[in-house]
Each structure stands twice: as C-alpha cells, then as structure tokens.
Design an enzyme around this catalytic site. Structure first.
Site: not given
Length: 602
Positions: A241-242, A209, A390, A465
């Site tokens: 991924h995002h 991240y 999500h 998540m």
C-alpha cells in the site's frame, strides 16, 4: 463560386494550422505519455500551456474505426465529455466535440471547443490530435485542473460512434504535471542504493506495518540523494500500500530485525521524520535540480526506518516479499538540503467519520510558532516546492491552506478529485514560503455512503488518514505538526454526556447517524479547540492549541469561448458540426507528420 472556394480553403487552413495561443502545433513534441488500458491498445500523449490554459492531446488506438477522448467524473460516465473522430473509407475525416447523454448514447455539444490538429488512419492505427481549453464556456465540457483528472477513452471497430463498455476506459491521471523528468539534470557520478526488506513473509492479516532499520549509504564526504523510486516485485506489488523512509536521530538506540511498526515493541516506531515516501499508484520522483537529501555530514542521519504497509485483504498465505525504495545519489551537490514536513489530522481513533455520509470534513491544524524553540536554532522560511497527499478509501478531496496573522494567505496544494489509486509526489507550479508564526490547515473530505459503521483514524486501509507531506528546503529538525479536535466537546454537542476522551470516542458508536447529526458532528469538529502536536527528528514532542479558521475557496478562472461562438439551444442549425462540407484528407501533410507511437510501456 470564387468566394465559396476561398471560404473552404480558409476553413481547411484553420483546421490544419497549429494553435497560436499554446504553441503546440500538429508536429510539436508532446512530453507526457501513458497507456490507458491494460492491453496497451490505447496510447495517449499530451502537453499543455499553463499561461494560455490550453491542453493538446494525441490519441493513438489499434483500430480502423472511430476513436474518442475526454474527461469524466468519479461516479459515472454520464455527462462526461468525449471528443470523437475518425477517417472514413474515402479518406475524409469526421471530428466532433460530444458528451455522454447516458451510459450508451453520445450527443453533440452545442459549442465546439476542441480544435483538430490532425487525424490519420493506416492498416493498424487511428491517430487523432486536438487541443482544447482547460475550461471552456460549454457546460458539457469538464474542466482540466491541477487535480487528478479521470481521462475517458473509447473506440469502435467501424466509423459509427457508438459506445461499447468493453471498449470504454477510464484512467486517473495528473495531467498538469509541472516538471518532466527529462528536463532535470542526471549527474554522471550517480550511485544507486536500495533500502529494502528481504524475503519477508507477509502475514495473512488484512493490515501489516513491517519496519526495519537500515543504514544510509556510507560516504566519506557530503552527497545528495536526488531521486527515489519504489522497488516492487510482480507477485506482491498489489499487496504493498505504501512505503516510507524515516530519518533517525543519531542519538537513537535502534532495534534489529523486522517487526510490527506499531506493535508491542515501541522501539520499532522510533524515527518520524519522513525523507521520501511512495504510495499506491505512484512512480519515481526526481527532486528539482537545486535540492536534495543530504547524507555524509555529522548533521545528517546515518540510519533510517523503512516502513512498508501491506494490505492483504484476501489473507493470502506463504507470500514472501522483497520491496523497498531505491535512491539515487551523487557527490555533485545541490544548493539546498531538503526536508519533509508531515501535516494533517493526528492518526488515532479520535479521528472519526460517521457512516452514510454524503460529505464529511475533517481538519488538522499546524501552528509554527514553536518551531524555532523546538528546532534549537532559528528556522528560515520553509520554501515549499512539492507535496504528497494521503487518505484511505473514503477520501474524496484534500487541501492545505496557509494563514498569516489570522488571514488566509493562499491554498498551498489541493486535489478535489483525489483517487486512492493515484498517490504520487507532485511539484507546485510556484514555490511558496511558510514563515515562522504561520498556520497551515489541512482539510480532508470524505464520503461513506457505502458504510454502515463508524470509520476511525488508524493504520489499516479500512481506517482513515488525513495527511499531507510538504517537500521543502532548507531542512530543519521539525518532522511533523498535526492536530485533532477536543472530542469531549464534540460528544457533548451531539448530546452525549462524557467526561474523558476514551468515553467520548466510545460514545461516537452509539450516535444515531442521521444526515442532521452528521452535519452537527462536522460543525462541532470544526468549532472545537484543536490540540496541535509538534515532533522533531529526535522524538521531542510539544503541544499547543488553536482554532480552525474558515477557508475561502479560490474562484474559478474565466472560461474560453469556442472560436466559432456558442451555439444557443434556440438555434435551428444542428449543433456539433464544424464545417461539415470541408474534410481533411488522411494524406494531408500535417497529418502525415504525426509521430508514430511504439507499442511498449513508456
């Protein structure tokens, strides 16, 4: 003789006439389009009428053989429906509503629920256009819903419909997209601004991240951001991924540089109010014409936290990335300032999913009773117009359900066929209001049959998540409202003697996860008291508690019988033929008006 001729002419007119119920005839413009394969051989156009519950497809394939289009499910093509058609060498057309008996065999449906609007063939393409109900009364036909739909397409090189796995494709598509970008206004004074990480060396770890803090565009007066899209580069797009953009409170002391969002320096996790977000499979998104993200006033954020989640499962080394979000903004102001509210299960290891679960439900509760106090001013009704769902790889379905005074009001949004590889911002068919005091429950459905160890909530793609982002107006200062169950109660219900949350989480790994214990754990998680965590843009956090209410599932709508009536199994007439003696010539006027399809990405 005369009666037979008139009957044949009547059938021909029926086949060629546009459907009156959905107003999408053989020459109507179809707004949506997509290639269904990586080689751009199969191109699909479609459109729909929500009121009539009819969808129209136009399939063009680079073949002079048969073509087929239908819908299948997540796990197997067997049982999927497939509408098959083509043009014979003599110019006659064949067309039939069929289904997959097994992976290689087609069988004709007893009820023919697809209505042909045109079939043509030239030296390169075969093009088939037809309409069908969202939900027919034929058990062989899969429903078209507001969920993700797995579109099945197939073709052959000749006119013998026979499945070949090399020419059979499945693609997840959100078919019932309410708003088309072409229908939205584009301001003439549009300015483009990129929020991106530049030349970032992606670590060789499975999950990274990366966060950095960037200023929003500096403007002398109020502007509105009205559109955003991902900024990806070809060599790294499979690793991203995002991407999330979080608004920062103007009183925040922000760090510089790029670092792990949730690592040793807690400053890089500051700012939690999502402005816009993108995840794998998504594309650009333009807000409705009356809403936008406000920038340029003293009340607006001046800085954002850009978060990019990389999934480097193959531990690639030496890969540099420049990715981010491109925003479009204008001085032409919209009526409302929009916000994003994050709901769901608070992401940390108290969220657990047992291995070997055919089905496991998780719940996150939001209670809005403290919103006004935490906002520092009255909170108007939250007018929701869009959403983003999500989960990670174990996710199979999500929904958000609204309650008022203890009574279920409505399902805000859902997807019973969630696909991790198709995460996109979607518009609601109708805007809805969340009033102060309402509760919103997020339910996530998981399956872990392919796992032999526990799955815990967390940031990695192999963690899980359970989140839903609601896009709404007018903006307030609440950034998130998420819940989690009393894990000590859950562990005790599973026969584990624990006294604190850490001990309870560790005890989950020692449970023997039989089907009975999986259901017992699911029941305990639903019955446990929930802690609800509410956070503001200025990182003010307050907790409250609540209980998970029951969810009343919405009933399926009525099915539509085919115009010819349902063919029952006892009928001796061969099923699946629609007026076999009558064929549409490939040179018919309606067929010639099918629009050509360019061989470029749409």
């Amino acid at each position: 003789m005369t009666c037979a001729l008139l009957f044949s002419l009547f059938l021909l007119l029926v086949l060629e006439a546009p459907s009156q119920s959905n107003h999408l005839g053989p020459t109507s413009r179809l707004r949506y389009s997509r290639f269904l394969d990586s080689s751009n051989v199969i191109f699909l156009r479609w459109d729909f009428d929500l009121e009539a519950e009819i969808i129209t497809f136009e399939l063009q394939v680079r073949t002079t053989g048969w073509v087929g289009l239908g819908v299948t499910n997540r796990y197997t093509n067997v049982g999927g429906d497939l509408v098959v058609g083509g043009v014979l060498p003599d110019g006659n057309v064949y067309f039939s509503d069929q289904h997959l008996v097994d992976e290689d065999t087609l069988g004709e449906d007893g009820s023919q629920d697809a209505e042909l609007q045109g079939l043509t063939e030239d030296a390169v393409y075969t093009t088939m256009r037809f309409s069908r109900p969202f939900r027919s009364c034929d058990s062989h036909d899969q429903d078209i819903t507001s969920d993700t739909v797995r579109v099945l397409a197939a073709y052959g090189l000749d006119d013998t419909p026979k499945l070949d796995r090399e020419r059979t494709f499945v693609k997840s598509i959100f078919l019932l997209q309410i708003v088309h970008p072409d229908d939205l206004d584009v301001p003439e004074d549009t300015i483009i601004h990129d929020l991106e990480i530049t030349d970032f060396l992606i670590p060789e770890d499975h999950t990274t991240y990366a966060c950095t803090f960037l200023p929003l565009p500096i403007v002398s007066k109020k502007h509105h951001i009205y559109k955003f899209e991902p900024r990806l580069i070809a060599r790294t797009e499979t690793l991203v991924h995002h991407i999330l953009v979080y608004a920062c409170g103007n009183a925040s002391a922000l760090p510089t540089g790029i670092s792990d969002c949730y690592g040793a320096d807690p400053a890089f996790s500051l700012c939690s109010q999502v402005i816009v977000g993108w995840a794998v499979g998504g594309t650009s998104y333009q807000f409705p014409d009356d809403v936008g993200v406000s920038i340029g006033t003293p009340l607006d954020p001046q800085w954002i936290r850009l978060e990019i989640h990389y999934s480097n499962f193959h531990n690639l080394a030496g890969v540099y990335d420049t990715s981010g979000i491109r925003v479009y903004y204008s001085a032409q102001l919209r009526k409302y300032d929009m916000g994003v509210l994050q709901l769901g299960f608070f992401t940390f290891p108290i969220h657990f999913i047992p291995p070997g679960a055919e089905s496991f439900m998780s719940y996150g509760l939001c209670k809005t009773e403290k919103f006004e106090e935490m906002n520092g001013a009255p909170v108007p009704d939250i007018q929701v117009y869009g959403y983003l769902l999500h989960t990670h790889l174990a996710g199979r379905a999500l929904q958000a359900v609204q309650y008022r005074n203890g009574t279920q009001l409505q399902i805000i949004c859902k997807d019973d066929s969630y696909d991790f590889n198709l995460q996109e911002t979607r518009d609601l068919p109708h805007r809805l209001a969340i009033k102060p005091g309402d509760e919103v429950l997020v339910e996530c459905h998981y399956q872990t049959l392919d796992r032999d160890s526990m799955t815990f909530g967390g940031p990695s793609t192999i963690n899980e998540m359970c989140l839903i982002f609601l896009f709404y107006y007018p903006r307030n200062n609440i950034s998130s409202c998420m819940g989690y169950p009393d894990i000590i109660y859950v562990a005790n219900e599973l026969g584990e003697e624990v006294s604190d949350s850490m001990e309870a989480m560790m005890a989950m790994s020692s449970v023997e996860w039989t089907p009975e214990n999986i259901k017992k754990a699911e029941k305990a998680c639903k019955e446990a008291q929930q802690t609800v965590i509410i956070k503001t843009i200025d990182e003010v956090v307050e907790n409250t508690t609540g209980w998970i209410p029951d969810i009343i599932s919405s009933a399926r709508g009525p099915c539509l019988e085919s115009t010819g009536g349902k063919v029952e199994p006892q009928d001796k007439t061969p099923a699946g033929f629609r007026a076999a003696p009558v064929a549409i010539s490939s040179s018919s006027s309606s067929s010639q008006q099918l629009l050509p399809i360019p061989l470029i990405h749409s």
